[in-house]
Design a protein around this motif. Structure first.
Motif, short mmCIF file in Angstrom:
data_model
loop_
_atom_site.label_atom_id
_atom_site.label_comp_id
_atom_site.label_asym_id
_atom_site.label_seq_id
_atom_site.Cartn_x
_atom_site.Cartn_y
_atom_site.Cartn_z
N PRO A 164 118.32 -23.55 38.09
CA PRO A 164 117.78 -23.09 36.81
C PRO A 164 117.39 -21.62 36.79
CG PRO A 164 116.13 -24.34 37.99
CD PRO A 164 117.41 -24.51 38.75
N THR A 165 117.22 -20.99 37.94
CA THR A 165 116.82 -19.57 37.95
C THR A 165 117.95 -18.65 38.38
OG1 THR A 165 115.97 -19.74 40.22
CG2 THR A 165 114.42 -20.18 38.43
N ALA A 166 119.16 -19.17 38.51
CA ALA A 166 120.29 -18.34 38.92
C ALA A 166 120.51 -17.22 37.92
CB ALA A 166 121.54 -19.19 39.05
N ALA A 167 120.65 -16.01 38.41
CA ALA A 167 120.95 -14.82 37.60
C ALA A 167 119.83 -14.43 36.65
CB ALA A 167 122.25 -15.01 36.81
N LEU A 168 118.61 -14.94 36.86
CA LEU A 168 117.48 -14.56 36.02
C LEU A 168 116.67 -13.46 36.69
CD1 LEU A 168 116.10 -17.97 34.70
CD2 LEU A 168 117.80 -16.47 33.65
N ARG A 211 114.04 -20.29 14.61
CA ARG A 211 115.16 -20.15 13.68
C ARG A 211 116.08 -19.01 14.07
NH1 ARG A 211 116.38 -24.78 11.49
NH2 ARG A 211 114.61 -25.78 10.46
N ARG A 212 115.88 -18.48 15.26
CA ARG A 212 116.76 -17.42 15.76
C ARG A 212 117.91 -18.06 16.53
NH1 ARG A 212 114.58 -12.03 18.67
NH2 ARG A 212 113.96 -11.75 16.50
N PRO A 213 119.16 -17.58 16.32
CA PRO A 213 120.29 -18.13 17.08
C PRO A 213 120.05 -17.97 18.58
CG PRO A 213 121.09 -16.83 15.24
CD PRO A 213 119.61 -16.61 15.30
N VAL A 214 120.52 -18.93 19.34
CA VAL A 214 120.32 -18.92 20.79
C VAL A 214 120.96 -17.69 21.43
CG1 VAL A 214 121.07 -20.13 22.89
CG2 VAL A 214 119.99 -21.39 21.04
N SER A 215 121.98 -17.15 20.81
CA SER A 215 122.64 -15.97 21.37
C SER A 215 121.70 -14.77 21.49
CB SER A 215 123.85 -15.57 20.51
OG SER A 215 123.45 -15.28 19.18
N PHE A 216 120.59 -14.77 20.74
CA PHE A 216 119.63 -13.66 20.79
C PHE A 216 118.56 -13.87 21.86
CE2 PHE A 216 121.45 -13.16 16.58
CZ PHE A 216 121.54 -11.77 16.44
N LEU A 217 118.55 -15.02 22.52
CA LEU A 217 117.50 -15.33 23.49
C LEU A 217 117.88 -14.84 24.88
CD1 LEU A 217 116.56 -18.98 22.45
CD2 LEU A 217 115.57 -16.83 21.64
N SER A 218 116.85 -14.62 25.70
CA SER A 218 117.09 -14.25 27.10
C SER A 218 117.53 -15.47 27.89
CB SER A 218 115.81 -13.69 27.71
OG SER A 218 114.83 -14.71 27.86
N GLY A 219 117.97 -15.22 29.12
CA GLY A 219 118.42 -16.32 29.97
C GLY A 219 117.31 -17.32 30.23
N GLY A 220 116.11 -16.83 30.48
CA GLY A 220 114.98 -17.72 30.71
C GLY A 220 114.62 -18.53 29.49
N GLN A 221 114.68 -17.90 28.32
CA GLN A 221 114.39 -18.61 27.07
C GLN A 221 115.43 -19.67 26.78
OE1 GLN A 221 114.22 -15.11 24.60
NE2 GLN A 221 111.98 -15.01 24.66
N ARG A 222 116.68 -19.39 27.08
CA ARG A 222 117.73 -20.39 26.88
C ARG A 222 117.52 -21.58 27.82
NH1 ARG A 222 123.42 -17.04 26.05
NH2 ARG A 222 122.52 -15.28 24.92
N ASP A 236 125.48 -24.11 32.80
CA ASP A 236 126.03 -23.63 31.52
C ASP A 236 125.13 -23.99 30.33
OD1 ASP A 236 126.43 -26.34 31.13
OD2 ASP A 236 128.62 -26.23 31.08
N LEU A 237 124.13 -24.86 30.56
CA LEU A 237 123.08 -25.23 29.60
C LEU A 237 123.56 -26.04 28.41
CD1 LEU A 237 120.93 -21.97 29.51
CD2 LEU A 237 120.69 -23.96 31.00
#
Length: 260
Positions: free
Chosen positions: A182-186, A150-161, A96-97
């Motif tokens: 760590p790579t699940a669903a990526l 400075r971008r909200p995390v909601s805008f990042l990809s799964g790998g970036q998160r 869930d990070l």
């Protein structure tokens, strides 16, 4: 936390010895040994219910072992809470990070450890420029490329998160990092990014524990593979000396391999 066990050279950064854990009548772990060295990636594998989650939660302080020894850098320690594990330098990055999607990357990296003056008033100014500079530095060192810190995390990809969560562990001075699937669903590109990040952690001298069902990823980045089956340790094997079929057989009880 520490007991007076003498530290010796050549000890693993983290070692668990003869670990037992029960939940009522259910035996989750029975006499399990596990260790990981600095600058090493050890994959922890096993079927569902093998005991992987229980073992990692003991390492992270979420569970207490019923019996066994917990050694950190050659010293016996007692890890009774996540705070104890964090104080030692153990960080866990779960699926869930634990990121706040409405906050930007910098705010997530420093969440709970914000830089600012020590004032009696709970409302205090923050050193935003300093935090941003530190964030950019650690991301650069780990070769993590993001569109903006400075971008909200909601805008990042799964790998970036995933990269942000791992970078937070590095920024906070972790010595051992637990990565849970760590790579699940990526996707393919995002998975490659996370695997590169794991290699970066190893190159920085961190001890990395990778919990994964993805054998292809395990063989790409791990140095050793530790197999659990039905709460028992089957063994730990040098990745270069075994095949995927060997590990699958060890997981299912199909054969006995020679340990590393």
């Amino acid at each position: 936390m520490e007991s007076p066990t003498q530290k010796t050279e050549g000890q693993p950064r983290l070692a668990l010895r003869n670990v037992h854990k029960r939940f009522g009548s259910v035996v989750a772990l029975s006499g399990v040994d596990f260790d990981v060295n600095a600058g090493e990636v050890v994959a922890l594998v096993g079927d569902n219910g093998a005991g992987k989650s229980t073992l990692t939660k003991i390492v992270s302080g979420a569970y207490r072992m019923d019996e066994g020894e917990f050694l950190f850098e050659g010293k016996r320690v007692f890890v009774n809470s996540p705070d104890d594990a964090s104080t030692l330098g153990i960080s866990a990055v779960y699926q869930d990070l634990a990121l706040c999607e409405n906050l930007d990357v910098v705010a997530n990296l420093f969440l709970g450890r914000e830089r600012g003056p020590r004032l009696p008033n709970p409302i205090r100014p923050l050193y935003e420029d300093q935090m941003e500079a530190e964030a950019l530095k650690v991301l650069s060192e780990l070769a993590v490329v993001l569109p903006s810190v400075r971008r909200p995390v909601s805008f990042l990809s799964g790998g970036q998160r995933q990269a942000v969560a791992v970078s937070r562990a590095v920024l906070w001075g972790s010595k051992v990092v637990l990565l849970d699937e760590p790579t699940a669903a990526l996707g393919v590109e995002q998975t490659a990014m996370v695997l590169r990040l794991i290699r970066q952690l190893r190159e920085r001298g961190l001890a990395v524990v990778l919990i994964s069902h993805n054998m292809a990823n395990v063989f790409q980045v791990s140095d050793r593979i530790s197999v659990l089956r039905q709460g028992c340790g089957v063994g730990t094997f040098s990745t270069r000396d075994v095949t995927n079929n060997d590990i699958v057989a060890a997981i299912t009880g199909g054969n006995q391999l020679k340990e590393a």
